[in-house]
Design a protein around this motif. Sequence first.
Motif, PDB file in Angstrom:
ATOM      1  N   GLY A   1      15.675  53.409  40.976  1.00 14.56           N
ATOM      2  CA  GLY A   1      17.069  53.478  40.568  1.00 14.56           C
ATOM      3  C   GLY A   1      17.882  52.251  40.910  1.00 14.56           C
ATOM      4  N   MET A   2      17.257  51.223  41.502  1.00 15.26           N
ATOM      5  CA  MET A   2      17.998  50.063  41.972  1.00 15.26           C
ATOM      6  C   MET A   2      18.397  49.045  40.907  1.00 15.26           C
ATOM      7  SD  MET A   2      15.978  49.318  45.552  1.00 15.26           S
ATOM      8  CE  MET A   2      16.768  47.731  45.763  1.00 15.26           C
ATOM      9  N   PRO A   3      17.610  48.813  39.850  1.00 11.52           N
ATOM     10  CA  PRO A   3      17.935  47.696  38.946  1.00 11.52           C
ATOM     11  C   PRO A   3      19.349  47.719  38.396  1.00 11.52           C
ATOM     12  CG  PRO A   3      15.714  48.464  38.513  1.00 11.52           C
ATOM     13  CD  PRO A   3      16.307  49.421  39.497  1.00 11.52           C
ATOM     14  N   ARG A   4      19.830  48.892  37.991  1.00 11.29           N
ATOM     15  CA  ARG A   4      21.172  48.938  37.419  1.00 11.29           C
ATOM     16  C   ARG A   4      22.224  48.478  38.436  1.00 11.29           C
ATOM     17  NH1 ARG A   4      23.805  54.393  34.947  1.00 11.29           N
ATOM     18  NH2 ARG A   4      23.729  55.059  37.112  1.00 11.29           N
ATOM     19  N   VAL A   5      22.003  48.797  39.705  1.00 15.92           N
ATOM     20  CA  VAL A   5      22.980  48.445  40.734  1.00 15.92           C
ATOM     21  C   VAL A   5      22.965  46.941  41.008  1.00 15.92           C
ATOM     22  CG1 VAL A   5      23.639  48.843  43.130  1.00 15.92           C
ATOM     23  CG2 VAL A   5      22.792  50.741  41.753  1.00 15.92           C
ATOM     24  N   ASN A   6      21.790  46.324  40.917  1.00 12.38           N
ATOM     25  CA  ASN A   6      21.711  44.898  41.231  1.00 12.38           C
ATOM     26  C   ASN A   6      22.572  44.059  40.294  1.00 12.38           C
ATOM     27  OD1 ASN A   6      20.070  43.490  43.328  1.00 12.38           O
ATOM     28  ND2 ASN A   6      19.596  42.142  41.602  1.00 12.38           N
ATOM     29  N   HIS A   7      22.792  44.547  39.083  1.00  7.03           N
ATOM     30  CA  HIS A   7      23.590  43.800  38.095  1.00  7.03           C
ATOM     31  C   HIS A   7      24.790  44.623  37.619  1.00  7.03           C
ATOM     32  CE1 HIS A   7      20.081  41.237  38.150  1.00  7.03           C
ATOM     33  NE2 HIS A   7      19.323  42.265  37.823  1.00  7.03           N
ATOM     34  N   ALA A   8      25.290  45.477  38.505  1.00  8.30           N
ATOM     35  CA  ALA A   8      26.360  46.396  38.125  1.00  8.30           C
ATOM     36  C   ALA A   8      27.699  45.680  37.958  1.00  8.30           C
ATOM     37  CB  ALA A   8      26.495  47.484  39.188  1.00  8.30           C
ATOM     38  N   PRO A   9      28.625  46.265  37.213  1.00  8.98           N
ATOM     39  CA  PRO A   9      29.962  45.668  37.071  1.00  8.98           C
ATOM     40  C   PRO A   9      30.707  45.555  38.391  1.00  8.98           C
ATOM     41  CG  PRO A   9      29.588  47.361  35.404  1.00  8.98           C
ATOM     42  CD  PRO A   9      28.453  47.452  36.359  1.00  8.98           C
ATOM     43  N   TYR A  10      30.323  46.387  39.383  1.00 11.75           N
ATOM     44  CA  TYR A  10      30.994  46.322  40.674  1.00 11.75           C
ATOM     45  C   TYR A  10      30.283  45.384  41.653  1.00 11.75           C
ATOM     46  CZ  TYR A  10      27.640  50.166  41.355  1.00 11.75           C
ATOM     47  OH  TYR A  10      26.512  50.948  41.372  1.00 11.75           O
ATOM     48  N   ARG A  11      29.402  44.544  41.143  1.00 13.03           N
ATOM     49  CA  ARG A  11      28.808  43.480  41.948  1.00 13.03           C
ATOM     50  C   ARG A  11      29.880  42.424  42.240  1.00 13.03           C
ATOM     51  NH1 ARG A  11      23.537  40.966  42.682  1.00 13.03           N
ATOM     52  NH2 ARG A  11      23.895  39.799  44.608  1.00 13.03           N
ATOM     53  N   ILE A  12      29.926  41.927  43.477  1.00 16.27           N
ATOM     54  CA  ILE A  12      30.872  40.869  43.850  1.00 16.27           C
ATOM     55  C   ILE A  12      30.178  39.535  43.607  1.00 16.27           C
ATOM     56  CG2 ILE A  12      32.395  39.963  45.652  1.00 16.27           C
ATOM     57  CD1 ILE A  12      32.099  42.647  47.090  1.00 16.27           C
ATOM     58  N   ARG A  13      30.788  38.688  42.782  1.00 15.32           N
ATOM     59  CA  ARG A  13      30.099  37.499  42.305  1.00 15.32           C
ATOM     60  C   ARG A  13      30.738  36.187  42.764  1.00 15.32           C
ATOM     61  NH1 ARG A  13      26.303  38.610  38.385  1.00 15.32           N
ATOM     62  NH2 ARG A  13      26.190  40.816  37.814  1.00 15.32           N
ATOM     63  N   GLN A  14      31.835  36.258  43.512  1.00 18.33           N
ATOM     64  CA  GLN A  14      32.398  35.053  44.112  1.00 18.33           C
ATOM     65  C   GLN A  14      33.303  35.466  45.270  1.00 18.33           C
ATOM     66  OE1 GLN A  14      35.025  34.184  40.347  1.00 18.33           O
ATOM     67  NE2 GLN A  14      35.790  32.916  42.014  1.00 18.33           N
ATOM     68  N   PRO A  15      33.642  34.550  46.152  1.00 16.88           N
ATOM     69  CA  PRO A  15      34.486  34.913  47.288  1.00 16.88           C
ATOM     70  C   PRO A  15      35.826  35.478  46.835  1.00 16.88           C
ATOM     71  CG  PRO A  15      33.469  32.769  47.636  1.00 16.88           C
ATOM     72  CD  PRO A  15      33.197  33.144  46.211  1.00 16.88           C
ATOM     73  N   MET A  16      36.334  36.431  47.621  1.00 19.68           N
ATOM     74  CA  MET A  16      37.579  37.113  47.298  1.00 19.68           C
ATOM     75  C   MET A  16      38.467  37.191  48.536  1.00 19.68           C
ATOM     76  SD  MET A  16      37.445  38.199  44.076  1.00 19.68           S
ATOM     77  CE  MET A  16      36.154  38.276  42.818  1.00 19.68           C
ATOM     78  N   VAL A  17      39.777  37.164  48.304  1.00 20.22           N
ATOM     79  CA  VAL A  17      40.752  37.324  49.375  1.00 20.22           C
ATOM     80  C   VAL A  17      41.792  38.331  48.906  1.00 20.22           C
ATOM     81  CG1 VAL A  17      42.435  36.185  50.874  1.00 20.22           C
ATOM     82  CG2 VAL A  17      40.389  34.939  50.120  1.00 20.22           C
ATOM     83  N   ARG A  18      42.123  39.269  49.782  1.00 22.10           N
ATOM     84  CA  ARG A  18      43.147  40.255  49.436  1.00 22.10           C
ATOM     85  C   ARG A  18      44.471  39.550  49.162  1.00 22.10           C
ATOM     86  NH1 ARG A  18      46.858  43.235  52.396  1.00 22.10           N
ATOM     87  NH2 ARG A  18      45.986  42.501  54.392  1.00 22.10           N
ATOM     88  N   ALA A  19      45.140  39.955  48.086  1.00 24.90           N
ATOM     89  CA  ALA A  19      46.328  39.241  47.626  1.00 24.90           C
ATOM     90  C   ALA A  19      47.431  39.235  48.679  1.00 24.90           C
ATOM     91  CB  ALA A  19      46.835  39.868  46.324  1.00 24.90           C
ATOM     92  N   GLY A  20      47.687  40.380  49.317  1.00 30.05           N
ATOM     93  CA  GLY A  20      48.747  40.432  50.320  1.00 30.05           C
ATOM     94  C   GLY A  20      48.459  39.566  51.522  1.00 30.05           C
ATOM     95  N   TRP A  21      47.199  39.527  51.936  1.00 31.09           N
ATOM     96  CA  TRP A  21      46.831  38.681  53.081  1.00 31.09           C
ATOM     97  C   TRP A  21      46.981  37.208  52.710  1.00 31.09           C
ATOM     98  CZ3 TRP A  21      43.578  34.815  54.597  1.00 31.09           C
ATOM     99  CH2 TRP A  21      43.330  34.671  55.960  1.00 31.09           C
ATOM    100  N   LEU A  22      46.575  36.845  51.499  1.00 34.23           N
ATOM    101  CA  LEU A  22      46.680  35.450  51.083  1.00 34.23           C
ATOM    102  C   LEU A  22      48.148  35.037  50.955  1.00 34.23           C
ATOM    103  CD1 LEU A  22      44.848  33.073  50.227  1.00 34.23           C
ATOM    104  CD2 LEU A  22      45.094  33.857  47.869  1.00 34.23           C
ATOM    105  N   ARG A  23      48.975  35.966  50.532  1.00 31.62           N
ATOM    106  CA  ARG A  23      50.396  35.651  50.335  1.00 31.62           C
ATOM    107  C   ARG A  23      51.155  35.611  51.663  1.00 31.62           C
ATOM    108  NH1 ARG A  23      51.127  39.417  47.139  1.00 31.62           N
ATOM    109  NH2 ARG A  23      51.839  41.001  48.592  1.00 31.62           N
TER     110      ARG A  23
END
Length: 774
Positions: A47-69
Amino acid sequence: MTDADRTTTRTTTTLHWGRYEVTARDGEVIALEPLAGDPDHSPIGPGMPRVNHAPYRIRQPMVRAGWLRNGPRRDAGGRGREPFVAVSWERALELAAGELRRVVADHGNSAIYGGSYGWGSAGRFHHPQSQIHRFLAMLGGYTASVNSYSQAAMEVVLPHVIGGGPDSLQERGPAWPQIAEHGELVISFGGLATKNAQVVPGGVGRHTQRRWQREAVAAGVRFVNVSPVRDDTDPELGARWIPLRPGTDTALMLALAHVLVTEDRHDEDFVTRCCTGFDRFRDYLLGGPDGQPKDPAWAEGITEVPAATIRELARDIAGHRTVVNLSWSIQRQDHGEQPYWAGIALAALSGSFGLPGGGPMSGLGISELGTRGHWRVAALPQPPNEVPDVIPVARIADLLLHPGATIDYDGRRLTFPDIRLVYWAGGNPFHHHQDLNRLVRAWQRPETVIVHDSWWNPLSRHADIVFPVATALERDDLALGRADVTLSALYRAVPPPRDVRTDYGVFSALAERLGFGDRFTEGRSEEDWVRELYDRTRARLRESGVDIPGFETFWREGSVELPPRPMNPDGGAFDLLRADPERHPLATPSGKVELFSSTVHGFGYPDCPGLPTWLEPAEWLGSPLAGRFPLHLVSNQPRTRLHSQYDGGDYSQAAKIAGREPLLMHPRDAHARGVRDGDVVRVFNDRGACLAGVRLSESVRPGVVVLATGAWYDPAPDGLDRHGNPNVLTRDAGTSRLAQGPSSGTTLVEVVPEEGEPPRVQAFDPPEVIPEAR
């Protein structure tokens, strides 16, 4: 593109739930198939393949908007609700490095909590717990945790009772080959659920647990399942089911011991020569201190197990070579130390302690435990942590909410440091921890939360800086599971997405910015480290007389088989104690099994006396609270995933009901509430509420509902979990002042039909992501 133009590759890998052939096409994993030779493979992997390429995969660094602001703020309140900003690696690394510098300079290293958990990777190098602890120790130290959510009470109380380390009972108890040859009866408190045998820390080459159980049955061994859930044993065992009230195992054990003593069926020789404190324990059983004999009639009123059944079972134990198995689940409750201590005492009286195929055991039905000892693979070197502050792992919410507060723990007094920064790599506290609404409030307290993860799971959503990291299918590594004999090469099946790195890559880049890059990497690439770990493992095995080939041969062939390691390789086995307690003492103050512990008694904890004691739980079906919440919630381990891992995978999703976690419920309880099979219901108490899909089953004791852990936490704006995570309901309090372990098993709830159209599950919807302003 035609099929002829497409590139298909096949590699092998090892996961916590087994070894698989991985098929990839054009950079995407399309299939996992169990390798031949595994007699009882786990269906989680396919059951893993779908998860490895799922839409909820994180694909680049992220910062919470409120913390960044707004920058780092205490009690900012936006974690879990705000959108994220996609940033460059350079920007994310500078932000994280700057925060680490600031917190250390302004508040000291104890203000950093280094969170992780041991199931992040089967591979030994890409083991996030090892990576983060090495990094933070080189930074100057961090506040750490001790013990585990699985076994905390056992890990603390048993060293006082039988000596040794936290795994001492598992390492010295009876093994399945002995049970099949010499045993006659296995009584298992909490069952022997075969679903728990799917997974092994570090991976498994062949699942043999079910085979060993069947061999024991074929040899004539009988089984007794003491549990509110009948399916906690394989039907092929033909186990006798004793459906006691949840949380009352200790009372039943004490009553069994009472019968052994009052009918003079106990092992007087063993308790005299090999135990200390029997006189005090016997006095308690007979009612000396409180005027209440712990006899079967007394226990029937607590456990609802008939007194005649208790007497019959006690005589059966005394008349046969018996294993007293204690599942890990029975300790995750209020006063969870007591059933383990009482189980040791019952085994001491039984006549089987220290004899082949008999005596006490822990987790006999879990993975490959109970089949053989285990070889240890080398690990990433760990420098000392210069910060002395630690917390019991299940006290994370208390730590964040109450800086400066103190708690008792195993004879010590711990003070919570003031945590300003949480750094988490590996694990998901929004799965493991109890009372998630309380944890969400606590999680707002730190100024900054940094997380490594591959997916937008609840932890990532509640972070400020998120580093996207490679999955197990995107890294080279090596693995050797606990009690397994297959040392495996883990080959990278596909490269990670373009802007995704490994944990090691992230920590190396941060260490470089913080001035200790060379010390962290030691000049080694990831491939160099995998080779180094193998070479050290090879040298260690050679010291034990086991020779394995060099790294090139190993990497080319993909695995190497090790000889089975016997249980108890380092001595201290219970058979030696029984034979000569003077020559082979246990590592306890008396050198014997401590039915009464002067040490624990000296701590003066009213919730953990110095001998096995029945203490009424804060919540149970015999308490006044049951008038409002008349169902006991069992939140057990899931069948379809490892904890919360791959909840979005095909196998886990196929088991959902209306997209929600299934709730097992007895037909009688369902009928009384107007609930039918397949209905969506609201499960609630004073701590929170969640939705679940009902599955009716007579394998659950009336008055009990079962909702497995691991459904990704999915809170609506009003706090209702839409997905079926039981930890919005469970109790966040320590087992006792001794161990401070989790008490999730001490939970009462009510269930009602959900009115109207249930809200849509949003657990797998990515959060809003906005581009960084240029």
